[in-house]
Design a protein around this motif. Structure first.
Motif, PDB file in Angstrom:
ATOM      1  N   LYS A   1       2.954   5.899  -3.382  1.00 21.76           N
ATOM      2  CA  LYS A   1       4.080   6.652  -3.934  1.00 21.76           C
ATOM      3  C   LYS A   1       4.117   6.566  -5.459  1.00 21.76           C
ATOM      4  N   VAL A   2       3.827   5.414  -5.998  1.00 22.66           N
ATOM      5  CA  VAL A   2       3.846   5.238  -7.449  1.00 22.66           C
ATOM      6  C   VAL A   2       2.760   6.085  -8.110  1.00 22.66           C
ATOM      7  N   LYS A   3       1.582   6.117  -7.497  1.00 19.95           N
ATOM      8  CA  LYS A   3       0.485   6.915  -8.073  1.00 19.95           C
ATOM      9  C   LYS A   3       0.797   8.407  -8.070  1.00 19.95           C
ATOM     10  N   ALA A   4       1.715   8.826  -7.207  1.00 14.70           N
ATOM     11  CA  ALA A   4       2.073  10.246  -7.129  1.00 14.70           C
ATOM     12  C   ALA A   4       3.130  10.648  -8.153  1.00 14.70           C
ATOM     13  N   LEU A   5       3.733   9.690  -8.840  1.00 13.55           N
ATOM     14  CA  LEU A   5       4.779  10.006  -9.809  1.00 13.55           C
ATOM     15  C   LEU A   5       4.190  10.691 -11.036  1.00 13.55           C
TER      16      LEU A   5
ATOM     17  N   GLU B   1       0.825  -1.208   0.000  1.00 13.28           N
ATOM     18  CA  GLU B   1       0.000   0.000   0.000  1.00 13.28           C
ATOM     19  C   GLU B   1       0.862   1.262   0.000  1.00 13.28           C
ATOM     20  N   LYS B   2       1.942   1.239   0.758  1.00 12.54           N
ATOM     21  CA  LYS B   2       2.849   2.399   0.779  1.00 12.54           C
ATOM     22  C   LYS B   2       3.464   2.634  -0.599  1.00 12.54           C
ATOM     23  N   VAL B   3       3.878   1.547  -1.242  1.00 12.89           N
ATOM     24  CA  VAL B   3       4.486   1.663  -2.565  1.00 12.89           C
ATOM     25  C   VAL B   3       3.466   2.172  -3.581  1.00 12.89           C
TER      26      VAL B   3
END
Length: 484
Positions: free
Chosen positions: A311-315, A306-308
């Motif tokens: 972060k990926v969706k924010a790239l 979930e943490k990853v």
């Protein structure tokens, strides 16, 4: 078309002169962000490479002393740092990685010139052995191996050549360089700076671009090139090994990777997630040392995933010259299609898409921007585990015991890089000690550095780049017993 004061000469460089291809043929260099032509470079081949080798061989008697060579490295370091923004812009346009990241690569390249400038004199000094034998004093000298052929890939257009040419020049080796045809402009820019700022003997540095088979074939067949340093695929590396046998060449090979990223149940999950993002998406995931298989222990698998995903969706994906872009395009259609195929294969075998677009929504015929993607419930029979994806895909694999993590991590013929995250250092280092990878980060996703040796085990290569060991790749040891 690209315009730059560092690209006055869109040409090769042989015997101190800018030259085109004998045939007059050219190769287009494309901007992967928009598909437009940046430049046309000469398509060179066997004849130009033969002349470059002859020029380098002729330069050997005029190679100057250590002090002068140290000045070459210092001047090149300073030139790269002075021009990091412009070199970074050129690199961004031909590769696609964000401009800020490209400037970081220029700084990384400069660090190799800096390191060898500071360490070369001591490293190359003769060593008098303490013990006498057979009535003699014994001294070991480090002699230049001679002309070195340097073959570099497209994913680090200036970083990869720096870790080769800096120790080669430090050791007194004239060089013949072949860059990847996808990203030759950064190399031309570096040659322009060296041409303008350094007083080099003619033939000390030579640049040939074009046919890989012809240029590589001539470098391999020539008895005047005793050393080849190559970074690229394992398949090509195996071909070079086969071709090296007739002249018994020395080879330095950095080849493919399939890096495991192991997250233990006692890891700092926030730090591990941050390191994974920085490691995985550098260069759009197109690096040999980026995490390819992410193994997460069962107790923290859901939380870490979930943490990853967050972060990926924010790239931000886009043209690397645009502000705040995190991930640029992939280098070409073949690279895009490989990632596309790996995602489709995984989903067809039961993986779940938790971040990114479904592959049916992405098409390399439209553009080369592949949305950063996370898939869970991944198993080791999927292509993204058995092959190096070389793109912005994060496959999450659950494991139970430490022993299983070691077994899965080692389930590859490659051995370039690995990463382990956990708070119990003794436990983590026990795992690291059982992993067959030449570079293994503990609680960090960082890649190689100039002062440390870097290279692979198994089918990931031969030899080391960086550090004292990287310099010794370009010398031959000569032992002199003195009975006088």
């Amino acid at each position: 078309m690209i315009e730059s004061y560092l690209l006055k000469n869109l040409a090769g460089y042989i015997d101190g002169q800018w030259v085109g291809a004998d045939s007059g043929e050219t190769i287009e260099v494309l901007n992967p962000a928009n598909g437009k032509t940046l430049a046309e470079i000469p398509k060179m081949g066997t004849d130009e490479t033969t002349r470059a080798i002859a020029a380098a061989n002729a330069a050997l008697p005029s190679v100057p002393d250590v002090e002068t060579r140290r000045e070459w490295l210092e001047d090149t370091r300073d030139a790269l740092l002075d021009e990091k923004e412009e070199i970074g812009r050129i690199l961004c346009l031909e590769h696609g990685k964000p401009w800020k990241e490209a400037q970081g690569e220029v700084e990384y390249a400069a660090s190799f010139f800096d390191y060898y400038a500071k360490s070369m004199e001591a490293a190359l000094a003769p060593e008098e052995l303490a013990d006498k034998a057979k009535g003699c004093t014994w001294t070991v000298h480090k002699r230049s191996i001679g002309v070195a052929g340097l073959i570099t890939p497209w994913n680090f257009p200036i970083g990869m050549i720096a870790k080769k040419i800096a120790p080669a020049l430090a050791a007194g080796c004239p060089v013949v360089i072949k860059p990847a045809t996808e990203t030759p402009l950064t190399m031309i820019a570096m040659f322009q700076l060296m041409h303008e700022r350094l007083e080099l003997p003619k033939g000390m540095i030579n640049l040939v671009m074009g046919s890989s088979s012809q240029i590589g074939g001539e470098l391999m067949s020539s008895p005047d090139v005793p050393m080849i340093s190559f970074t690229g695929s394992t398949g090509v590396g195996q071909l070079l090994i086969d071709q090296s046998k007739d002249n018994v060449k020395k080879l330095g090979l950095e080849l493919g990777g399939n890096a495991p990223f192991i997250v233990l149940d006692d890891a700092d999950l926030d730090a591990a997630a941050e390191n994974l993002i920085a490691n995985k998406f550098r260069g759009g995931g197109q690096t040999c040392v980026c995490a390819n298989r992410i193994f997460v222990q069962k107790g923290v698998y859901k939380e870490f995933s979930e943490k990853v995903v967050d972060k990926v969706k924010a790239l931000k994906v886009g043209d690397g010259m645009d502000d705040d872009v995190d991930v640029g395009p992939l280098i070409n259609k073949a690279g895009f299609d490989k990632v596309h195929d790996h995602v489709k294969d995984a989903l067809s075998k039961g993986a779940k898409l938790v971040a990114g677009k479904h592959p049916d929504e992405l098409d390399s015929d439209k553009n080369l921007f592949y949305t950063p993607t996370v898939i869970t419930d991944v198993t080791h029979d999927m292509k993204c585990c058995t092959d190096e994806t070389f793109g912005p895909l994060v496959p999450m694999i659950e494991f139970d015991t430490d022993e299983e993590a070691v077994t899965l991590g080692n389930r590859t013929e490659f051995g370039l890089a690995a990463y382990v995250f956990g708070k119990d250092a003794k436990r983590a280092h026990k795992i690291i000690g059982q992993l067959h990878f030449g570079h293994c980060g503990y609680n960090t996703g960082t890649g190689p550095a100039a002062h440390a040796p870097f290279g692979g085990m198994l089918q990931s290569g031969i030899g080391r780049e960086g550090g004292h060991d990287g310099l010794l790749e370009y010398v031959e040891l000569q032992t002199v017993p003195d009975g006088s």
